[in-house]
Design a protein around this motif. Structure first.
Motif, short mmCIF file in Angstrom:
data_model
loop_
_atom_site.label_atom_id
_atom_site.label_comp_id
_atom_site.label_asym_id
_atom_site.label_seq_id
_atom_site.Cartn_x
_atom_site.Cartn_y
_atom_site.Cartn_z
N TYR A 79 54.31 23.00 -5.48
CA TYR A 79 55.42 23.23 -4.56
C TYR A 79 56.13 21.92 -4.24
O TYR A 79 57.36 21.83 -4.28
CB TYR A 79 54.90 23.88 -3.28
N LEU A 80 55.35 20.87 -3.97
CA LEU A 80 55.94 19.58 -3.64
C LEU A 80 56.67 18.99 -4.84
O LEU A 80 57.75 18.40 -4.70
CB LEU A 80 54.86 18.62 -3.15
N GLU A 81 56.10 19.14 -6.02
CA GLU A 81 56.78 18.64 -7.22
C GLU A 81 58.08 19.39 -7.46
O GLU A 81 59.09 18.81 -7.89
CB GLU A 81 55.86 18.77 -8.44
N SER A 82 58.08 20.68 -7.18
CA SER A 82 59.30 21.47 -7.36
C SER A 82 60.37 21.06 -6.34
O SER A 82 61.56 21.09 -6.64
CB SER A 82 58.99 22.96 -7.25
N LEU A 83 59.95 20.68 -5.14
CA LEU A 83 60.92 20.17 -4.16
C LEU A 83 61.58 18.90 -4.68
O LEU A 83 62.79 18.70 -4.53
CB LEU A 83 60.24 19.90 -2.82
N SER A 128 55.53 26.20 -10.08
CA SER A 128 55.54 25.07 -11.00
C SER A 128 56.95 24.53 -11.20
O SER A 128 57.93 25.28 -11.19
CB SER A 128 54.97 25.49 -12.36
N PRO A 129 57.10 23.21 -11.37
CA PRO A 129 58.42 22.64 -11.63
C PRO A 129 59.07 23.22 -12.88
O PRO A 129 60.29 23.39 -12.92
CB PRO A 129 58.13 21.14 -11.80
N GLU A 130 58.25 23.54 -13.88
CA GLU A 130 58.80 24.09 -15.12
C GLU A 130 59.49 25.43 -14.86
O GLU A 130 60.62 25.66 -15.32
CB GLU A 130 57.69 24.27 -16.16
N TYR A 131 58.80 26.30 -14.11
CA TYR A 131 59.43 27.59 -13.87
C TYR A 131 60.55 27.49 -12.84
O TYR A 131 61.54 28.23 -12.91
CB TYR A 131 58.41 28.63 -13.40
N THR A 132 60.43 26.57 -11.90
CA THR A 132 61.51 26.38 -10.93
C THR A 132 62.79 25.99 -11.64
O THR A 132 63.87 26.52 -11.35
CB THR A 132 61.12 25.30 -9.90
N ARG A 133 62.69 25.06 -12.61
CA ARG A 133 63.87 24.67 -13.38
C ARG A 133 64.42 25.87 -14.17
O ARG A 133 65.63 26.09 -14.22
CB ARG A 133 63.54 23.52 -14.32
#
Length: 714
Positions: free
Chosen positions: A509-513, A474-479
Motif C-alpha cells: 500500500y505504501l509503495e503504491s502511494l 501492489s504497485p504493479e497492479y495499481t499502475r
C-alpha cells in the motif's frame, strides 16, 4: 469620459463564489428605460442569479461623484436623477428571498422597518433559518443627531459597517468627526456601538472600513486591525471608488459561510484589492487547465493565501488598545449621554421620515448608484476546482447488471446532478459488470455528449481491485489500474483523484502511494485520494504524498468516522472527506420499515440491518422523518444535508456527501441543499449521544477489508 461601474458589494461576493458557486450570488436591479446594455452584459457574464426589473417610464438612477484632489481624498456625491428605490415587493416570487445574507444600505428607521418586513415575508413563505443582515448606514444620515437611532437599529442586524468618516460623524458630529485618523479613537467610537448592542443577542460585529488604512473588526472577543492588500504606494491602484463596498461584499460572503470574522476581513481586503486596480470592474477570464477563474489574470484564492502569508510574516493580526479590550461595560459618561439622547429619539421617532429605500446597496460612479441586492453562499475548492456542498456517486449506475435504465437515461441523471451543483463525482474501475463496462466507460459516453462539462466536474476514481472483488495493493497492479482507467476515459476528461479502494497490505500500500505520487508529478492523474482508511494511515500517507481527499462512510446510520479519529486527522491536515452512502443504502430515506424492504444488496448483508438489530435501530429512522417534517424536506434530504452540515461544526473538516440516485426524481431530491441551523444540528447531536446503534456496520466477509492497523512504519 463616462465611466461605468458595477455594484461593488456584488463584485466582492462574486469573487469568493467562483465557477459553479456563482449562482449562489443574487443581484436585484431596478433598471430605468436607459439602463446601459454594457452593464447588463457584464453582470450576465458573471453567471449569477440576476433579477432585472425594468421601469419603462423612468430613467435609471444616476449620480455624480467628485474627487476634490488627485489622491482620491475629499469627495462629494449628489444624485442627478430621481432614485429608483427597491422594496420587498420586488423580491416576491424570486429565489432571492431565500438568500442566506442580505446587504442593506439604509437609514436607521428604514432599516428596522425593512428587516422586520423581510422576516415576516420569509415566515409567510415558510423559508427556514435566519439570514445574516449586514447594514451599511446611508452616508447622508450619519450625524451625531441620529446617533441613538443608529444605535437602536444595530440591534436588528448582525454586522454594522460604516466607514471611519461616517463613524466619526455619528459619534462626534460632522465638524469634528474624521478630522484626523486615529486608531484608538476609531476603536473607542466603534466600541460604543458594540457596548450598546449589535444583533438580537448582542453577539454582532462592528466592521469599520478605513480605506488606505485598512479595516477594524470589533467583536466581544476583541478588536483586530488589518491593513489593505495594497499597503504601500503602487501603480496597481488606479481608482479606489467602491473599494469599501467591495470589501463588505467579500466580508459578508466569507462570514456567512465560516462565521470567522478574521477570515472574513481577509477576504474583504482581497475583494477590495480587485476593485481598485482599474476604472470599472476587473476582467474575468478562466485558466483552461484547472478551469480556475482568474480576475485581472490572478487567482482570488491565491491572492488570499499570499495576503495571509504577508500578514503572518509581518505579525499584523493584533488587537490595538489592550486597555479598551478589558472594558466590559460602557462608561458612565456614555450611559448618561445615551439615556438623554434616547428620550429625544423616541419622542421624535413617530414623526420622522425614512430617506433611504430597502436594499439600496449603492455604488457612486458616473453611471449613478445602482440599486441592487446582493446575496450569497459559498462552496469548496479541491485541487483548484470549485465543488458544491453535495456530490454525486456513480456506483449505482453501472454496478448492477439488471439495471433498467438506458445509457441515455443515466447520462440525463448525471447531467441533472451537475446542473444542481453536484459536480464532485465518485466512480470506480470495478463499478460494473466488467473492467470494460464500468464508471469510466459511462463517463466516456457522457463526455462524448457533453464535452464542455469536462472542466466542470471533479472526478474521483477508485481502483486497485481485480474483477470481480479481489483487492490488490501492489504497485504493479495499481499502475495497471490507473492505466486502464485512463484508457477508458481517453482525452475526454482528467482523472482529478485516484484512490486505492482498500488497504490490505501495509508494505504494498505504501509503495503504491509513492507510485501514485509519481503519477501526479507526471501529470497522469491530478491527485491522490484515500478510501476506507483509519487515522494512522492518513497521518502516514501525508508523509508520502499530498492527500487530496479521503473517502469514508458517514451517515446518521454510520457515525464511526466522527469518533474514531478519521475526521480529526482530516481536519488536522486540511483534507476534505467524500462521505459515501449518506443514506446507508437508502435506509434513511424512510422507505424501509423492515429488513425485507431494503433493496440495496450490500445494505441487506449488514448485521445492523438484519432482524432484531434493524428493529432496534428503526427508531432512528422515525426520528429522521420527524426532523425532516420540521424542515419541510424529505427524510433523504435531511439525512444528506446533515452530513454536509457537519463541515460547519467545530473541529470538522470539509465533508461532502456523495449520494447516488437511480432516477431523475431521486437525483433531484438527493442533490437539493437544505439549510440546517446550529439549533437543528444541536438537536441531532443530543439525540445521537443517547442513541446507540445496534449491530456491526459491515458483514464478516467484508470485515477483512477494514483498515484496523494501529501503526504503519515507513
Amino acid at each position: 469620459m463616462a465611466i461605468i461601474f458595477i455594484h461593488p458589494p456584488t463584485l466582492g461576493a462574486r469573487l469568493f463564489n467562483p465557477g459553479l458557486r456563482s449562482t449562489a450570488v443574487g443581484c436585484l436591479i431596478l433598471a430605468g428605460n436607459d439602463f446601459p446594455e454594457v452593464i447588463l452584459r457584464s453582470l450576465q457574464s458573471w453567471k449569477m442569479r440576476l433579477r432585472v426589473l425594468k421601469v419603462e417610464d423612468k430613467p435609471s438612477t444616476r449620480g455624480l461623484l467628485v474627487y476634490e484632489d488627485t489622491v482620491f481624498g475629499k469627495k462629494s456625491f449628489s444624485y442627478v436623477t430621481p432614485r429608483l428605490q427597491p422594496s420587498l415587493r420586488h423580491l416576491e416570487g424570486s429565489n432571492l428571498l431565500r438568500s442566506k445574507s442580505f446587504h442593506i444600505l439604509a437609514s436607521p428607521d428604514d432599516l428596522v422597518a425593512q428587516v422586520s418586513a423581510l422576516r415576516r415575508l420569509r415566515d409567510r413563505y415558510k423559508i427556514p433559518g435566519r439570514p445574516l443582515i449586514v447594514w451599511e448606514p446611508a452616508p447622508l444620515t450619519c450625524d451625531i443627531s441620529t446617533l441613538i437611532a443608529h444605535l437602536e437599529a444595530c440591534k436588528h442586524v448582525d454586522v454594522f459597517s460604516p466607514n471611519h468618516l461616517e463613524l466619526g460623524y455619528l459619534v462626534e458630529g460632522k465638524e469634528r468627526g474624521g478630522s484626523s485618523f486615529s486608531k484608538p479613537a476609531i476603536e473607542s467610537q466603534a466600541r460604543s456601538f458594540l457596548h450598546y448592542g449589535v444583533g438580537e443577542n448582542g453577539q454582532g460585529l462592528v466592521v469599520v472600513r478605513c480605506g488606505e488604512h485598512g479595516s477594524l473588526t470589533l467583536s466581544g472577543s476583541g478588536a483586530e486591525w488589518l491593513p489593505p492588500f495594497y499597503d504601500k504606494p503602487t501603480t496597481r491602484v488606479v481608482d479606489p471608488t467602491g473599494a469599501g463596498n467591495a470589501f463588505l461584499g467579500g466580508f459578508a460572503a466569507a462570514f456567512q459561510e465560516t462565521g470567522d470574522a478574521r477570515e472574513a476581513s481577509i477576504c474583504g481586503a482581497v475583494a477590495a484589492s480587485y476593485a481598485v486596480e482599474q476604472f470599472g470592474v476587473p476582467k474575468l477570464s478562466r485558466n483552461s487547465y484547472f478551469s480556475e477563474e482568474l480576475w485581472n489574470g490572478t487567482s482570488v484564492l491565491a491572492r488570499r493565501e499570499e495576503f495571509k502569508e504577508r500578514l503572518a510574516e509581518a505579525g499584523v493580526l493584533y488587537s490595538h488598545g489592550d486597555e479598551m479590550l478589558q472594558r466590559t461595560s460602557r462608561s458612565a459618561e456614555w450611559a448618561d449621554y445615551y439615556e438623554a439622547q434616547r428620550s429625544i429619539y423616541i419622542s421624535k421617532k413617530s414623526t420622522s421620515n425614512s430617506t433611504t429605500a430597502f436594499c439600496s446597496v449603492e455604488h457612486p460612479g458616473t453611471f449613478g448608484r445602482q440599486h441592487v441586492l446582493t446575496t450569497h453562499t459559498m462552496g469548496y475548492t479541491i485541487l483548484g476546482k470549485e465543488v458544491g456542498p453535495i456530490g454525486y456517486g456513480l456506483m449505482g449506475l453501472t454496478w448492477y447488471p439488471t439495471t433498467e435504465s438506458t445509457v441515455e437515461e443515466k447520462i440525463a441523471m448525471m447531467k441533472a446532478a451537475l446542473e444542481a451543483g453536484a459536480n464532485a463525482w465518485n466512480g470506480g474501475e470495478f463499478y460494473g459488470t466488467s473492467l470494460q463496462d464500468n464508471s469510466l466507460s459511462l463517463l466516456s459516453k457522457y463526455f462524448d455528449k457533453y464535452p464542455e462539462d469536462a472542466d466542470r466536474v471533479i472526478l474521483n476514481i477508485k481502483g486497485g481491485i481485480r474483477f470481480p472483488m479481489d483487492v490488490d495493493n501492489s504497485p504493479e497492479y495499481t499502475r495497471e489500474s490507473v492505466q486502464s482507467c485512463l484508457s477508458l476515459l481517453g482525452d475526454k476528461a482528467k482523472i482529478d483523484m485516484f484512490e486505492m479502494a482498500r488497504r490490505v497490505s501495509q508494505a504494498e500500500y505504501l509503495e503504491s502511494l509513492r507510485l501514485l505520487d509519481r503519477l501526479v508529478k507526471e501529470s497522469k492523474i491530478g491527485g491522490v485520494a484515500l478510501s476506507e482508511v483509519n487515522a494512522n494511515t492518513i497521518r502516514q500517507a501525508v508523509k508520502i504524498t499530498k492527500v487530496a481527499a479521503v473517502e469514508a462512510e458517514i451517515s446518521l446510520w454510520v457515525t464511526d468516522a466522527l469518533t474514531n479519529g478519521v475526521c480529526e486527522a482530516c481536519a488536522e491536515f486540511g483534507i476534505p472527506i467524500f462521505a459515501y452512502s449518506p443514506l446507508s443504502g437508502g435506509i434513511l430515506s424512510g422507505k424501509a420499515k423492515c429488513p425485507e424492504d431494503i433493496k440495496n444488496v450490500f445494505a441487506k448483508q449488514r448485521p445492523r440491518n438484519q432482524g432484531e438489530n434493524f428493529e432496534a435501530n428503526l427508531r432512528l429512522i422515525e426520528k429522521v422523518e420527524e426532523w425532516a417534517a420540521k424542515k419541510n424536506c424529505t427524510p433523504a434530504q435531511f439525512a444528506i444535508n446533515w452530513v454536509a452540515s457537519l463541515s460547519k461544526r467545530p473541529g470538522m473538516p470539509t465533508i461532502i456527501p456523495i449520494p447516488g440516485g437511480g432516477s431523475l426524481e431521486r437525483v433531484r431530491e438527493n442533490t437539493k441543499v437544505v439549510e440546517l441551523t446550529n439549533e437543528d444540528m444541536d438537536e441531532v447531536d443530543a439525540y445521537l449521544k443517547e442513541f446507540s446503534h445496534t449491530g456491526e456496520r459491515v458483514s464478516p466477509e467484508l470485515n477483512k477489508w477494514l483498515d484496523t492497523t494501529d501503526t504503519i512504519e515507513i
